[in-house]
Every structure is written in C-alpha cells, then in structure tokens.
Design a protein around this motif. Structure first.
Motif, PDB file in Angstrom:
ATOM      1  N   SER A   6       0.986  -1.311   0.041  1.00 58.20           N
ATOM      2  CA  SER A   6       0.005   0.100  -0.131  1.00 58.20           C
ATOM      3  C   SER A   6       0.678   1.257  -0.043  1.00 58.20           C
ATOM      4  CB  SER A   6      -0.766   0.142   1.216  1.00 58.20           C
ATOM      5  OG  SER A   6      -0.070   0.062   2.443  1.00 58.20           O
ATOM      6  N   GLY A   7       0.373   2.393  -0.524  1.00 46.82           N
ATOM      7  CA  GLY A   7       1.002   3.618  -0.185  1.00 46.82           C
ATOM      8  C   GLY A   7       1.444   4.363  -1.658  1.00 46.82           C
ATOM      9  N   GLY A   8       1.045   3.883  -2.488  1.00 42.39           N
ATOM     10  CA  GLY A   8       1.333   4.306  -3.862  1.00 42.39           C
ATOM     11  C   GLY A   8       0.355   5.433  -4.049  1.00 42.39           C
ATOM     12  N   GLY A   9       0.835   6.250  -5.130  1.00 42.68           N
ATOM     13  CA  GLY A   9      -0.020   7.484  -5.500  1.00 42.68           C
ATOM     14  C   GLY A   9       0.425   8.395  -6.342  1.00 42.68           C
ATOM     15  N   LEU A  10      -0.073   9.610  -6.581  1.00 41.60           N
ATOM     16  CA  LEU A  10       0.605  10.807  -7.410  1.00 41.60           C
ATOM     17  C   LEU A  10       1.045  11.597  -6.407  1.00 41.60           C
ATOM     18  CD1 LEU A  10       0.711  12.274 -10.063  1.00 41.60           C
ATOM     19  CD2 LEU A  10      -1.519  13.152  -9.528  1.00 41.60           C
ATOM     20  N   VAL A  11       2.279  12.111  -7.048  1.00 44.10           N
ATOM     21  CA  VAL A  11       2.913  13.149  -5.987  1.00 44.10           C
ATOM     22  C   VAL A  11       3.878  14.006  -7.046  1.00 44.10           C
ATOM     23  CG1 VAL A  11       5.123  11.677  -5.508  1.00 44.10           C
ATOM     24  CG2 VAL A  11       4.414  13.638  -4.129  1.00 44.10           C
ATOM     25  N   GLN A  12       3.823  15.397  -6.673  1.00 48.10           N
ATOM     26  CA  GLN A  12       4.847  16.251  -7.398  1.00 48.10           C
ATOM     27  C   GLN A  12       6.340  15.868  -7.142  1.00 48.10           C
ATOM     28  OE1 GLN A  12       3.495  20.299  -6.428  1.00 48.10           O
ATOM     29  NE2 GLN A  12       1.996  20.393  -8.355  1.00 48.10           N
ATOM     30  N   ALA A  13       7.172  16.253  -8.319  1.00 50.69           N
ATOM     31  CA  ALA A  13       8.533  16.245  -8.152  1.00 50.69           C
ATOM     32  C   ALA A  13       8.940  17.067  -7.012  1.00 50.69           C
ATOM     33  CB  ALA A  13       9.372  16.718  -9.225  1.00 50.69           C
ATOM     34  N   GLY A  14      10.039  16.341  -6.093  1.00 49.23           N
ATOM     35  CA  GLY A  14      10.393  16.657  -5.025  1.00 49.23           C
ATOM     36  C   GLY A  14       9.485  16.316  -3.389  1.00 49.23           C
ATOM     37  N   LYS A  85      11.579  12.033  -8.089  1.00 57.22           N
ATOM     38  CA  LYS A  85      11.752  12.370  -9.150  1.00 57.22           C
ATOM     39  C   LYS A  85      10.823  11.947 -10.325  1.00 57.22           C
ATOM     40  CE  LYS A  85      16.546  12.958  -8.385  1.00 57.22           C
ATOM     41  NZ  LYS A  85      18.055  12.395  -8.808  1.00 57.22           N
ATOM     42  N   PRO A  86      10.470  12.629 -11.563  1.00 54.59           N
ATOM     43  CA  PRO A  86       9.698  12.078 -12.422  1.00 54.59           C
ATOM     44  C   PRO A  86      10.282  10.421 -12.989  1.00 54.59           C
ATOM     45  CG  PRO A  86       9.939  13.954 -12.924  1.00 54.59           C
ATOM     46  CD  PRO A  86      10.811  13.949 -11.849  1.00 54.59           C
ATOM     47  N   GLU A  87      11.419  10.279 -12.951  1.00 54.79           N
ATOM     48  CA  GLU A  87      11.909   8.984 -13.396  1.00 54.79           C
ATOM     49  C   GLU A  87      11.921   7.861 -12.365  1.00 54.79           C
ATOM     50  OE1 GLU A  87      13.599  12.013 -13.451  1.00 54.79           O
ATOM     51  OE2 GLU A  87      15.789  11.761 -12.499  1.00 54.79           O
ATOM     52  N   ASP A  88      11.075   8.246 -11.110  1.00 56.33           N
ATOM     53  CA  ASP A  88      10.836   7.192 -10.040  1.00 56.33           C
ATOM     54  C   ASP A  88       9.421   6.636 -10.465  1.00 56.33           C
ATOM     55  OD1 ASP A  88      12.520   9.478  -7.748  1.00 56.33           O
ATOM     56  OD2 ASP A  88      12.951   7.573  -8.576  1.00 56.33           O
ATOM     57  N   THR A  89       8.791   7.353 -11.407  1.00 53.22           N
ATOM     58  CA  THR A  89       7.605   6.761 -11.869  1.00 53.22           C
ATOM     59  C   THR A  89       7.726   5.449 -12.395  1.00 53.22           C
ATOM     60  OG1 THR A  89       6.755   8.876 -12.524  1.00 53.22           O
ATOM     61  CG2 THR A  89       5.542   7.130 -13.439  1.00 53.22           C
ATOM     62  N   LEU A 117       1.187   1.662  -7.925  1.00 55.79           N
ATOM     63  CA  LEU A 117       1.632   2.480  -9.007  1.00 55.79           C
ATOM     64  C   LEU A 117       2.037   4.037  -8.214  1.00 55.79           C
ATOM     65  CD1 LEU A 117       1.917   3.531 -11.696  1.00 55.79           C
ATOM     66  CD2 LEU A 117      -0.443   4.183 -11.814  1.00 55.79           C
ATOM     67  N   VAL A 118       3.242   4.415  -8.452  1.00 57.14           N
ATOM     68  CA  VAL A 118       3.916   5.670  -8.022  1.00 57.14           C
ATOM     69  C   VAL A 118       4.000   6.447  -9.305  1.00 57.14           C
ATOM     70  CG1 VAL A 118       5.881   6.865  -6.838  1.00 57.14           C
ATOM     71  CG2 VAL A 118       5.065   4.605  -5.963  1.00 57.14           C
ATOM     72  N   THR A 119       3.319   7.725  -9.097  1.00 55.70           N
ATOM     73  CA  THR A 119       3.503   8.808 -10.390  1.00 55.70           C
ATOM     74  C   THR A 119       4.007   9.810  -9.851  1.00 55.70           C
ATOM     75  OG1 THR A 119       1.498   7.672 -11.511  1.00 55.70           O
ATOM     76  CG2 THR A 119       2.240   9.777 -12.231  1.00 55.70           C
TER      77      THR A 119
END
Length: 122
Positions: A6-14, A85-89, A117-119
């Motif tokens: 659990s714990g994935g989601g959408l986050v901004q860079a940084g 970072k975006p590359e961690d998506t 999913l981590v975005t």
C-alpha cells in the motif's frame, strides 16, 4: 504467503511517499524483504532490499533519497521515498524471500506483491 502493499499514488517532483508491505500466511522466518519497480517499457529492477540482519542494498539512483526499514516480527517492510523525481514513476512491487515448505524440504521462495503505482509529476 501473501504480500499486501500500500501507499502508492500521485505526487509532485520533490515530494515524498511511503510504501508499506505486510506479509501474511505461514511464516516462521524472513530472509529478506524489499521493493522492485518496473517503469513502462523497462525491465523490473531492484530498488531496495533489507535482510533479517538489517543489511540494506539500494540501487544507485535512489541512494540518499529512499530509506528501507523492516519489522520482521510484524512481517512488514516500508520504503520512505523522498525527493521524488519523474524518473521514479513506476509500478512498485513488494518482494520477500521466505523459507517455505514442509519441514523435511524447506526452501527459500521468492514472493511478490500485486504492485502499487507511483506517479511523480514534473
């Protein structure tokens, strides 16, 4: 044995996210737990691993940003991800190396969670 992540989601860079994973089932010991990830069009790669003795291993791209921790008494592992970072998506998969089987033929078995999913948006 089942792994529930659990714990994935959408986050901004940084930003930061924390992934958690719990193993359940017939478990009398855990050799190691960790996280792999798979980005679109890429192979699955190890992100971080922690052994029963506490030894950790990180892929170079996350060193200094991600921290893995475990509580094997509670059969859980967590991944604190900072400075994303975006590359961690990617889809992040929980992994566990657990001795399994009947007492006369115990083997180390690899188990996988369903993926979360981590975005990271730029």
């Amino acid at each position: 044995v089942q792994l529930q992540a659990s714990g994935g989601g959408l986050v901004q860079a940084g930003g930061s996210l924390r992934l958690s994973c719990q193993a359940s089932g017939s478990i009398f010991a855990i050799n190691a737990m960790g996280w792999y990830r798979q980005a679109p069009g890429k192979e699955r790669e190890l992100v971080a691993l922690i052994t029963s003795s506490g030894t950790t291993n990180y892929t170079d791209s996350v060193k200094g940003r991600f921290t893995i921790s475990r509580d094997f008494a509670k059969t859980t592992v967590a991944l604190q991800m900072n400075s994303l970072k975006p590359e961690d998506t990617a889809v992040y998969y929980c992994y566990a190396d657990i001795p399994s089987g009947p007492w006369y033929r115990i083997r180390n078995v690899d188990y996988w969670g369903q993926g979360t999913l981590v975005t990271v948006s730029s």
